[in-house]
Every structure is written in structure tokens, then in C-alpha cells.
Design an enzyme around this catalytic site. Structure first.
Site, PDB file in Angstrom:
ATOM      1  N   ILE A 173       0.860  -1.189   0.000  1.00 25.62           N
ATOM      2  CA  ILE A 173       0.000   0.000   0.000  1.00 25.62           C
ATOM      3  C   ILE A 173       0.890   1.230   0.000  1.00 25.62           C
ATOM      4  O   ILE A 173       1.846   1.321   0.785  1.00 25.62           O
ATOM      5  CB  ILE A 173      -0.909   0.041   1.241  1.00 25.62           C
ATOM      6  CG1 ILE A 173      -1.828  -1.179   1.303  1.00 25.62           C
ATOM      7  CG2 ILE A 173      -1.723   1.355   1.246  1.00 25.62           C
ATOM      8  CD1 ILE A 173      -2.837  -1.305   0.192  1.00 25.62           C
ATOM      9  N   LYS A 174       0.580   2.156  -0.886  1.00 24.79           N
ATOM     10  CA  LYS A 174       1.253   3.450  -0.880  1.00 24.79           C
ATOM     11  C   LYS A 174       0.235   4.487  -0.455  1.00 24.79           C
ATOM     12  O   LYS A 174      -0.819   4.623  -1.096  1.00 24.79           O
ATOM     13  CB  LYS A 174       1.769   3.788  -2.279  1.00 24.79           C
ATOM     14  CG  LYS A 174       2.260   5.206  -2.423  1.00 24.79           C
ATOM     15  CD  LYS A 174       2.741   5.431  -3.822  1.00 24.79           C
ATOM     16  CE  LYS A 174       3.212   6.827  -4.044  1.00 24.79           C
ATOM     17  NZ  LYS A 174       3.739   7.011  -5.395  1.00 24.79           N
ATOM     18  N   THR A 175       0.526   5.174   0.636  1.00 25.13           N
ATOM     19  CA  THR A 175      -0.411   6.162   1.145  1.00 25.13           C
ATOM     20  C   THR A 175       0.373   7.391   1.590  1.00 25.13           C
ATOM     21  O   THR A 175       1.541   7.537   1.236  1.00 25.13           O
ATOM     22  CB  THR A 175      -1.270   5.554   2.268  1.00 25.13           C
ATOM     23  OG1 THR A 175      -2.344   6.438   2.574  1.00 25.13           O
ATOM     24  CG2 THR A 175      -0.463   5.244   3.512  1.00 25.13           C
TER      25      THR A 175
END
Ligand code: 5RP
Length: 268
Positions: A173-175
Site C-alpha cells: 500500500i502506498k499512502t
């Protein structure tokens, strides 16, 4: 997890540290010639020795990057709007087939979902199709939790978007880093990396990376805060010192300044 997917992931998330410095230069897919990437090859080539993976579009890969490079590719496979589209920015669909991603020998594919937008369903269902196709070939997926202009960037939102991406089946996940980021990481069952966001002073960017790692993130997928720095090669090495070597932000800034001034040579 299939051997092939594990092998691809281990090329990005380094087994020695369990961390990753991902260099994001995919901005052109919706921003065009972003400041610092006007000649993408000239900007990126000096940074490649210090990046664990390069995130970009298939057009940038084919037109700017020598196929002889030795760096895992994270391919941006979503798009569909530009920054000129004020109403539906980031209403993204698939812009690259899994066959072409395989043809490009990528190690990961990246797709954005826009949780909370009126068209969130489109992005979520399309990303699910991408995951199914990638899964069939053991290719990891990176879910980018894009944030619309009118959305509140807080831990509650990032926790929702990140967990949703993981529940869809994303491998990474890239957040975005927010206060209370440990809550985001603790409720996400897959590795989390942070985007750098708009360019900020180097110390702030390094402190953000430090805070994110301390909160449990496994790294960064950073673009503008590296290639828009006064000395991008020095900056990516400073970011590496935070992510892989556990450096404090102040010490990493000292490394940046020493490398920038030429006091110390580049790390081999
Ligand atoms: C846009 C993206 C870009 O890859 C990412 O935001 C660029 O990195 P940075 O924010 O650090 O410049 O995912 O949706």
C-alpha cells in the site's frame, strides 16, 4: 505466496533490511512534464544506483530508460484523467495490459484507487481486475491510495483507504503520512510505503520519512522530494540513510549537506 511473487517482491523490499526506497517518476501520466522530469532520463539515471525500484509508466520506460538497467520496475498501470480535469481528477482505469507489463519484465504494477470519490467504485473494481490478472502471473500489486482535493487527509481516512486496498488483495500500500500513522500501519495487513507529496524542505521530508518508518512503514515511494531537491543524488542517499540505515532526520540532513557540498563522496 508463489515463489515468483516472493522473488519479485524481494527485489523491491530488500531482505537485508525489510525496507524499500522506491523512486516515483510516474507523474507524467496525469501531470505531463512535471518540474524536474522535463528530460526524465537525465533526471533519473544518476539516481538509479540508490533506488530499490523505479516507478513509472510504460511510455516513460520505453522512451527514456535503457533496457540494460539493473533495477526492478514498478509499472504505473492506471490513469485516465489529467490535472486539467477538475471534476473527475484521478477517476482512473486500466491503461496497460498485464501482457504488456510482462513484456516489460516488471516486478510490480501500481494502480490508484480513489476512496470516497463519487466514482470510487470504478477504481476499486478495476483495481480488483488488475490484481486478478497480476496474481495469475505472480506479479505483485501496489495500491496507491490517491486523495481527492476535497478529502480530509487524516489517519481515519488513510486507515480506511489503506485497509480497503489490502482487502482487495494488494501486496503493498502506498499512502500519505499523517499524524497517528501507526494506526494506519497497525490496521493494514500488508507493507505500507509513503508518498512524499509536494516538495517540502529537505529536513521536513527526511523527518516525515523517519516518522513513517518509526510508525511501521517499510519505506517510501518518493518522487518530487527527491528529483526536485537542489541535489537529487544527495537527497536519495539521505533518504536511504533514513529508510535502510535508521538515521535520524538531522543526521540524514547532515549527510545531504555533506554530499551536496562535495565534502564526502557518493556512497558506492
Ligand atoms: C500519484 C502518485 C505518484 O507516484 C506519487 O504521488 C509521486 O510521488 P511524490 O508524491 O513523492 O512526488 O502515486 O498518484
Amino acid at each position: 505466496m508463489d515463489w515468483g511473487k516472493q522473488n519479485r517482491l524481494s527485489r523491491i523490499i530488500k531482505p537485508a533490511t525489510g525496507k524499500a526506497v522506491m523512486l516515483a517518476v510516474d507523474h507524467g501520466y496525469f501531470m505531463g512534464p512535471t518540474t524536474g522530469l522535463e528530460q526524465l532520463d537525465q533526471a533519473v539515471n544518476p539516481l538509479l544506483p540508490y533506488a530499490d525500484t523505479l516507478m513509472l509508466t510504460r511510455g516513460a520506460l520505453r522512451n527514456y530508460i535503457d533496457p540494460g538497467v539493473d533495477i526492478p520496475i514498478t509499472l504505473r498501470v492506471s490513469g485516465g484523467t489529467s490535472i486539467l480535469n477538475k471534476e473527475a481528477l484521478l477517476h482512473e482505469g486500466a491503461t496497460c495490459s498485464i501482457e504488456d507489463a510482462i513484456r516489460l519484465n516488471v516486478s510490480c504494477v501500481a494502480f490508484s484507487i480513489l476512496v470516497g470519490a463519487e466514482y470510487e467504485r470504478d477504481t476499486i473494481l478495476t483495481f480488483s481486475e488488475i490484481i486478478d490478472e497480476a496474481q495469475a502471473y505472480g506479479i505483485p500489486t501496489l495500491c496507491v491510495t490517491a486523495v481527492g482535493r476535497d478529502m480530509v487527509r487524516d489517519a481515519r481516512y488513510m486507515s480506511l483507504a489503506s485497509r480497503l486496498g489490502a482487502e482487495l488483495g494488494a501486496d503493498i500500500i502506498k499512502t500519505y503520512y499523517v499524524d497517528g500513522f501507526d494506526k494506519v500501519v497497525d490496521s493494514c495487513p500488508v507493507p505500507v510505503v509513503i508518498a512524499g507529496g509536494k516538495k517540502i524542505p529537505e529536513l521536513e521530508a527526511l523527518q516525515m520519512a523517519r516518522n513513517a518508518i518509526d510508525a511501521g512503514a517499510i519505506g517510501v515511494d518518493m518522487g518530487r522530494n527527491i528529483f526536485q531537491a537542489d541535489d537529487p543524488v544527495a537527497m536519495i542517499q539521505a533518504v536511504r540513510s533514513v529508510v535502510h540505515d535508521g538515521a535520524a532526520a538531522d543526521d540524514a540532513l547532515g549527510l545531504y549537506q555533506s554530499l551536496k557540498s562535495g565534502e564526502v563522496g557518493a556512497a558506492t
